[in-house]
Structure formats: C-alpha cells, structure tokens
Design a protein around this motif. Structure first.
Motif, short mmCIF file in Angstrom:
data_model
loop_
_atom_site.label_atom_id
_atom_site.label_comp_id
_atom_site.label_asym_id
_atom_site.label_seq_id
_atom_site.Cartn_x
_atom_site.Cartn_y
_atom_site.Cartn_z
N TYR A 20 0.87 -1.18 0.00
CA TYR A 20 0.00 0.00 0.00
C TYR A 20 0.91 1.23 0.00
CZ TYR A 20 -3.91 3.01 1.41
OH TYR A 20 -4.87 3.98 1.45
N ILE A 21 0.91 1.96 -1.11
CA ILE A 21 1.75 3.15 -1.21
C ILE A 21 0.88 4.37 -0.90
CG2 ILE A 21 3.37 4.47 -2.60
CD1 ILE A 21 3.81 1.96 -4.29
N ASN A 22 1.07 4.88 0.30
CA ASN A 22 0.22 5.93 0.84
C ASN A 22 0.86 7.29 0.64
OD1 ASN A 22 -1.32 7.64 2.42
ND2 ASN A 22 -1.59 6.16 4.06
N MET A 23 0.30 8.04 -0.29
CA MET A 23 0.83 9.37 -0.61
C MET A 23 -0.21 10.46 -0.31
SD MET A 23 3.77 8.48 -1.85
CE MET A 23 4.44 9.76 -2.88
N ASP A 24 -1.28 10.09 0.41
CA ASP A 24 -2.41 11.01 0.53
C ASP A 24 -2.87 11.27 1.96
OD1 ASP A 24 -4.13 12.65 -1.07
OD2 ASP A 24 -5.77 11.27 -0.68
N ASP A 25 -2.14 10.78 2.95
CA ASP A 25 -2.58 10.95 4.34
C ASP A 25 -1.72 11.92 5.11
OD1 ASP A 25 -4.92 9.47 5.11
OD2 ASP A 25 -3.80 7.62 4.80
N ASP A 26 -2.31 12.48 6.16
CA ASP A 26 -1.53 13.25 7.12
C ASP A 26 -0.89 12.29 8.11
OD1 ASP A 26 -3.54 12.42 8.89
OD2 ASP A 26 -4.46 14.40 9.05
N SER A 27 -0.16 12.80 9.08
CA SER A 27 0.56 11.93 10.00
C SER A 27 -0.36 11.02 10.81
CB SER A 27 1.45 12.76 10.94
OG SER A 27 0.67 13.68 11.67
N THR A 28 -1.54 11.49 11.16
CA THR A 28 -2.49 10.65 11.90
C THR A 28 -2.96 9.49 11.04
OG1 THR A 28 -3.23 12.56 13.18
CG2 THR A 28 -4.69 10.64 13.15
N GLY A 29 -3.31 9.77 9.78
CA GLY A 29 -3.73 8.71 8.86
C GLY A 29 -2.63 7.71 8.60
N LEU A 30 -1.41 8.22 8.45
CA LEU A 30 -0.26 7.33 8.23
C LEU A 30 -0.06 6.41 9.42
CD1 LEU A 30 2.31 9.77 6.60
CD2 LEU A 30 1.22 7.81 5.50
N ALA A 31 -0.15 6.95 10.63
CA ALA A 31 0.05 6.14 11.84
C ALA A 31 -1.04 5.08 11.96
CB ALA A 31 0.06 7.04 13.07
N THR A 32 -2.27 5.44 11.70
CA THR A 32 -3.39 4.49 11.78
C THR A 32 -3.20 3.36 10.77
OG1 THR A 32 -4.91 6.20 12.52
CG2 THR A 32 -5.90 4.23 11.52
N LYS A 33 -2.89 3.72 9.54
CA LYS A 33 -2.73 2.70 8.50
C LYS A 33 -1.47 1.86 8.72
CE LYS A 33 -5.59 5.16 5.24
NZ LYS A 33 -5.67 6.00 4.04
#
Length: 169
Positions: A20-33
């Motif tokens: 999953y290449i996540n280029m669209d989240d803020d730090s909270t979204g990144l941490a959750t995912k």
C-alpha cells in the motif's frame, strides 16, 4: 482498507505481497494505517519513509517486470496523481503501458483517484483526469456514498463499474 483486511482474513491473497503506497494521508492517517499494516501483515510505504519517493515506484515496477518477480504482488497507489500527471495524455498513456506490463507479469495495480468536483448532468460523480487511464486499465469503478452515519462512523458506498475489460472479477 476494510476490503484489504477482509481479503486477508478470507485468505484471498498473501498479505506479504500487498504493498500500500500511501501518498495522501496526514501523520495521523499514516500512523493508523501503519498499525493496520503491521497487524494484518501487509506493507505500507509513504513518501519520505525510509527514502521512498513516488518517482522510485516506476523504477521498482520496471525492475519487477524485467526480473519476472511481479507475479502475485498487489500494489495500491493512493493516490494515482502522485505517480503520474493524470491530466496529461502522453504521460498517462506511458504510465499505463508500464502498469500493463506489470499486470501481464502477474501483478495487480489498484490505483485510487479523485473525482471531479462537479457531477455530470445526471448528478453522477465523474472520474477526474484524462480518459487515458480508464481506457488503458482493465477496470474502473466510481464509488458513491449511499449513506453515512457520523455518530457510528459507518459509511456505505456503492461501487459502479464504469469500465470492464475481459473477464475481470
């Protein structure tokens, strides 16, 4: 993410081969995912994480094509516009050709994208970009919100298939 987790639980794919290449989240979204990725055994990378950059993705994909190692890998691009200018026909077509080669080697690309802000004349959501991506990919879906319950956090969406090439599930 719900569908990824359900697929893992059902044994539909090897989670170690899902990236999953996540280029669209803020730090909270990144941490959750990142927590979900660790819990369910798939990989998540983000721009700047351990030296990853979007431009390196294409090189990695080309390497997997040339080494015949794409088979069974599922790559989720969130979002597509971080990897290619979807408003430019030539670049979209060129990127789609590399994706096609990856798929022909047994890999899967799931590219998430945004829609236009303005719906069509029937009030339906419209894909936001040139038609080259939709034309060159095997499937295209638009997700529409059917209902949303803010108090419970439940959102129901409908997947509308706008493109289907061949016998793709």
């Amino acid at each position: 993410l719900f569908l990824i987790i359900e697929g893992i639980k059902a044994g539909k794919f090897d989670p170690a081969k899902l990236i999953y290449i996540n280029m669209d989240d803020d730090s909270t979204g990144l941490a959750t995912k990142a927590r979900l990725a660790e819990e369910y055994g798939f990989r998540m990378v983000a721009d700047g994480h351990q030296g990853f950059e979007a431009k390196k993705f294409r090189l990695a994909m080309e390497e997997m094509i040339s080494s015949n190692s794409a088979n069974g890998f599922i790559v989720i691009l969130d979002t597509l516009k971080k990897f290619v200018n979807i408003m430019e026909k030539g670049k979209s077509t060129n990127f789609a050709k590399v994706c096609r080669q990856f798929v022909l080697k047994g890999g899967t690309i799931i590219a998430l994208s945004h829609t236009n802000k303005n719906p069509d004349s029937a009030g339906k959501t419209v894909y936001g970009g040139t038609t080259d991506i939709i034309d060159d990919f095997d499937c295209g879906y638009i997700l529409e919100t059917v209902s949303q319950e803010p108090e419970s956090g439940i959102k129901v969406v409908e997947f509308e298939n706008i493109k289907k090439r061949g016998n793709v599930t």
